[in-house]
Design a protein around this motif. Structure first.
Motif, mmCIF file in Angstrom:
data_model
loop_
_atom_site.group_PDB
_atom_site.id
_atom_site.type_symbol
_atom_site.label_atom_id
_atom_site.label_comp_id
_atom_site.label_asym_id
_atom_site.label_seq_id
_atom_site.Cartn_x
_atom_site.Cartn_y
_atom_site.Cartn_z
ATOM 1 N N MET A 233 0.813 -1.189 0.000
ATOM 2 C CA MET A 233 0.000 0.000 0.000
ATOM 3 C C MET A 233 0.862 1.261 0.000
ATOM 4 S SD MET A 233 -3.344 0.900 2.266
ATOM 5 C CE MET A 233 -3.951 -0.710 1.946
ATOM 6 N N THR A 234 2.091 1.139 0.443
ATOM 7 C CA THR A 234 3.005 2.275 0.423
ATOM 8 C C THR A 234 3.201 2.776 -0.997
ATOM 9 O OG1 THR A 234 4.114 1.441 2.371
ATOM 10 C CG2 THR A 234 5.295 3.070 1.080
ATOM 11 N N ASP A 235 3.316 1.842 -1.954
ATOM 12 C CA ASP A 235 3.455 2.240 -3.356
ATOM 13 C C ASP A 235 2.252 3.037 -3.827
ATOM 14 O OD1 ASP A 235 5.882 0.945 -3.481
ATOM 15 O OD2 ASP A 235 5.094 -0.828 -4.486
ATOM 16 N N THR A 236 1.077 2.662 -3.364
ATOM 17 C CA THR A 236 -0.139 3.362 -3.756
ATOM 18 C C THR A 236 -0.103 4.799 -3.259
ATOM 19 O OG1 THR A 236 -1.371 1.291 -3.632
ATOM 20 C CG2 THR A 236 -2.660 3.302 -3.672
ATOM 21 N N PHE A 237 0.230 4.990 -1.983
ATOM 22 C CA PHE A 237 0.302 6.346 -1.438
ATOM 23 C C PHE A 237 1.383 7.163 -2.145
ATOM 24 C CE2 PHE A 237 -1.781 4.478 2.382
ATOM 25 C CZ PHE A 237 -2.866 5.336 2.422
ATOM 26 N N ALA A 238 2.528 6.570 -2.395
ATOM 27 C CA ALA A 238 3.612 7.285 -3.082
ATOM 28 C C ALA A 238 3.192 7.675 -4.494
ATOM 29 C CB ALA A 238 4.868 6.418 -3.117
ATOM 30 N N ALA A 239 2.519 6.771 -5.184
ATOM 31 C CA ALA A 239 2.075 7.067 -6.546
ATOM 32 C C ALA A 239 1.042 8.189 -6.554
ATOM 33 C CB ALA A 239 1.501 5.812 -7.194
ATOM 34 N N LEU A 240 0.159 8.189 -5.581
ATOM 35 C CA LEU A 240 -0.894 9.204 -5.519
ATOM 36 C C LEU A 240 -0.407 10.552 -5.002
ATOM 37 C CD1 LEU A 240 -3.800 7.032 -4.115
ATOM 38 C CD2 LEU A 240 -3.527 7.880 -6.453
ATOM 39 N N SER A 241 0.799 10.598 -4.474
ATOM 40 C CA SER A 241 1.308 11.848 -3.891
ATOM 41 C C SER A 241 1.647 12.907 -4.938
ATOM 42 C CB SER A 241 2.540 11.573 -3.031
ATOM 43 O OG SER A 241 3.636 11.177 -3.844
ATOM 44 N N ASP A 242 1.783 12.496 -6.188
ATOM 45 C CA ASP A 242 2.165 13.437 -7.239
ATOM 46 C C ASP A 242 0.933 13.910 -8.013
ATOM 47 O OD1 ASP A 242 3.013 13.880 -10.269
ATOM 48 O OD2 ASP A 242 4.726 14.322 -8.974
ATOM 49 N N PRO A 243 0.757 15.226 -8.166
ATOM 50 C CA PRO A 243 -0.424 15.745 -8.871
ATOM 51 C C PRO A 243 -0.494 15.316 -10.344
ATOM 52 C CG PRO A 243 1.016 17.546 -8.169
ATOM 53 C CD PRO A 243 1.595 16.292 -7.618
ATOM 54 N N THR A 244 0.647 15.159 -10.993
ATOM 55 C CA THR A 244 0.633 14.720 -12.397
ATOM 56 C C THR A 244 0.109 13.302 -12.500
ATOM 57 O OG1 THR A 244 2.465 16.177 -12.974
ATOM 58 C CG2 THR A 244 2.058 14.310 -14.434
ATOM 59 N N ARG A 245 0.517 12.443 -11.580
ATOM 60 C CA ARG A 245 0.028 11.062 -11.613
ATOM 61 C C ARG A 245 -1.467 11.005 -11.316
ATOM 62 N NH1 ARG A 245 5.515 10.034 -9.767
ATOM 63 N NH2 ARG A 245 4.952 10.103 -7.571
ATOM 64 N N ARG A 246 -1.936 11.855 -10.404
ATOM 65 C CA ARG A 246 -3.379 11.908 -10.135
ATOM 66 C C ARG A 246 -4.130 12.383 -11.364
ATOM 67 N NH1 ARG A 246 -1.494 14.196 -5.216
ATOM 68 N NH2 ARG A 246 -2.251 16.238 -5.864
#
Length: 116
Positions: free
Chosen positions: A1-14
């Protein structure tokens, strides 16, 4: 789940996830369209999303199409947000509005607690 939070932390990825949510099966070129970055930069963001299993990709001839994978988001919502959906209002009755002017700048204070 850490990968999920890290991935979602960037506005471009969102933003990329938002685009894939609206219309799945987009190519890298379609995802990069209108963004103030190179296709290579978008590809790096996609790689992070794929590593977090938020995006699934499949080959379609010479194209690679990308799709939102909602499963990790659903798991995260169930684990982290779901527990707050059914919080009894009585459990929160001891908290007051953080905008209440008590001069102390406290965000939440239990009713009946002693202040000096």
């Amino acid at each position: 789940m850490t990968d999920t939070f890290a991935a979602l932390s960037d506005p471009t990825r969102r933003l990329l996830l938002d685009r894939l949510s609206e219309q799945g099966g987009l190519t890298l070129s379609a995802l990069a369209e209108g963004l103030p970055m190179t296709r290579q930069a978008v590809a790096k963001h996609l790689a992070v999303l794929e590593a977090a299993e938020l995006v699934a990709s499949e080959r379609d001839g010479r194209c690679k199409r990308h799709y939102l994978n909602p499963v990790p988001l659903a798991k995260m919502a169930r684990r982290w947000l779901g527990r707050f959906e059914e919080v009894p209002l009585a459990a929160m009755a001891g908290f007051r509005n953080p905008d209440a002017s008590d001069g102390g700048g406290r965000t939440a204070v239990r009713a009946g607690s002693a202040h000096s």
